[in-house]
Design an enzyme around this catalytic site. Structure first.
Site, PDB file in Angstrom:
ATOM      1  NE  ARG A  61      -2.470  -1.583   3.395  1.00 37.37           N
ATOM      2  CZ  ARG A  61      -2.602  -2.618   3.454  1.00 37.37           C
ATOM      3  NH1 ARG A  61      -3.069  -3.641   2.710  1.00 37.37           N
ATOM      4  NH2 ARG A  61      -2.197  -3.075   4.598  1.00 37.37           N
ATOM      5  CD  GLU A  98       0.361  -9.520  17.389  1.00 38.65           C
ATOM      6  OE1 GLU A  98       0.148  -8.891  16.268  1.00 38.65           O
ATOM      7  OE2 GLU A  98      -0.289 -10.130  18.332  1.00 38.65           O
TER       8      GLU A  98
HETATM    9  P1  AMP Z   1       3.268  -2.146  11.815  1.00 33.80           P
HETATM   10  O1  AMP Z   1       4.545  -2.699  11.430  1.00 33.80           O
HETATM   11  O2  AMP Z   1       2.600  -2.633  12.971  1.00 33.80           O
HETATM   12  O3  AMP Z   1       3.300  -0.831  11.835  1.00 33.80           O
HETATM   13  O4  AMP Z   1       2.116  -2.257  10.463  1.00 33.80           O
HETATM   14  C1  AMP Z   1       2.601  -2.116   9.529  1.00 33.80           C
HETATM   15  C2  AMP Z   1       1.715  -2.504   8.189  1.00 33.80           C
HETATM   16  O5  AMP Z   1       0.623  -3.144   8.495  1.00 33.80           O
HETATM   17  C3  AMP Z   1       1.190  -1.165   7.328  1.00 33.80           C
HETATM   18  O6  AMP Z   1       1.754  -1.401   6.153  1.00 33.80           O
HETATM   19  C4  AMP Z   1      -0.295  -1.487   7.299  1.00 33.80           C
HETATM   20  O7  AMP Z   1      -0.590  -1.502   5.894  1.00 33.80           O
HETATM   21  C5  AMP Z   1      -0.611  -2.637   8.073  1.00 33.80           C
HETATM   22  N1  AMP Z   1      -1.633  -2.551   9.092  1.00 33.80           N
HETATM   23  C6  AMP Z   1      -1.466  -2.873  10.477  1.00 33.80           C
HETATM   24  N2  AMP Z   1      -2.387  -2.634  11.176  1.00 33.80           N
HETATM   25  C7  AMP Z   1      -3.390  -2.141  10.316  1.00 33.80           C
HETATM   26  C8  AMP Z   1      -4.700  -1.828  10.583  1.00 33.80           C
HETATM   27  N3  AMP Z   1      -5.362  -1.560  11.662  1.00 33.80           N
HETATM   28  N4  AMP Z   1      -5.386  -1.289   9.429  1.00 33.80           N
HETATM   29  C9  AMP Z   1      -4.925  -1.197   8.216  1.00 33.80           C
HETATM   30  N5  AMP Z   1      -3.469  -1.526   7.982  1.00 33.80           N
HETATM   31  C10 AMP Z   1      -2.819  -2.178   9.080  1.00 33.80           C
END
Ligand code: AMP
Length: 178
Positions: A61, A98
């Site tokens: 994305r 995770e």
């Molecule tokens: P993080 O590494 O936890 O910051 O998660 C990063 C990736 O997971 C991002 O590229 C987001 O596109 C996706 N992501 C994580 N949580 C969500 C959410 N609640 N809604 C949409 N995309 C999410």
């Protein structure tokens, strides 16, 4: 367009991809030309005077708005991808998720010491993916690392792990359970 109007165009999908996660679906905002332009214009305003030479999008994305911004900044676009997708020599980094580990890659010749980079992704949750991307780009010895997200999920404190960036900006703050 105001930030609140753009937020109203983002769809909440409960329990996706797993139970308990409220997924922020930007595809509904992307369908609206005013939101699409708002994302691009906000980013261009933030970075037009920062000397950015390459905009890096994180798969997948992060690939949507980044090239439009790169064109406006007169910068190049560089993809950061999952393993096995980039055809030439790559540099990679693995990081803990995770559940298990993940790896991201960039072409070795895509950026170097002469570059000021802007790394972009759609959403900041825990920050794990972006922290890995920053470390990857730092290994390649760039001048400055700017980081941007369209959405910051507030309450998860994802920014705490991004302190190796020179600056972090987000266009929209949304409470994690909002
Ligand atoms: P993080 O590494 O936890 O910051 O998660 C990063 C990736 O997971 C991002 O590229 C987001 O596109 C996706 N992501 C994580 N949580 C969500 C959410 N609640 N809604 C949409 N995309 C999410």
């Amino acid at each position: 367009m105001t930030a609140q109007e753009v937020i109203r165009n983002i769809r909440n999908v409960p329990d996706f991809p797993v139970k308990g996660i409220q997924f922020k679906d930007i595809t509904t905002a992307l369908q609206n030309p005013d939101c699409l332009k708002w994302f691009r214009d906000q980013m261009v305003d933030l970075y037009s005077s920062k000397g950015v030479t390459k905009v890096l999008g994180i798969e997948s994305r992060g690939f949507i708005i980044a090239p439009a911004v790169a064109m406006e900044l007169n910068a190049g676009f560089v993809p950061i991808r999952k393993p096995g997708k980039l055809p030439a020599e790559t540099v990679e980094i693995s990081y803990d998720k995770e559940y298990g580990k993940d790896t991201i890659q960039i072409h070795r010749d895509a950026i170097g010491p002469e570059d000021t980079v802007l790394i972009h992704d759609d959403l900041l949750a825990t920050g794990g993916t972006m922290a890995a991307a920053i470390a990857l780009v730092r290994k390649m010895g760039v001048k400055k690392v700017y980081v941007n997200f369209l959405i910051e999920l507030e309450g998860l404190n994802g920014r705490a792990v991004l302190n190796e960036a020179d600056e972090v900006t987000t266009l929209l703050g949304i409470e994690v359970n909002e």
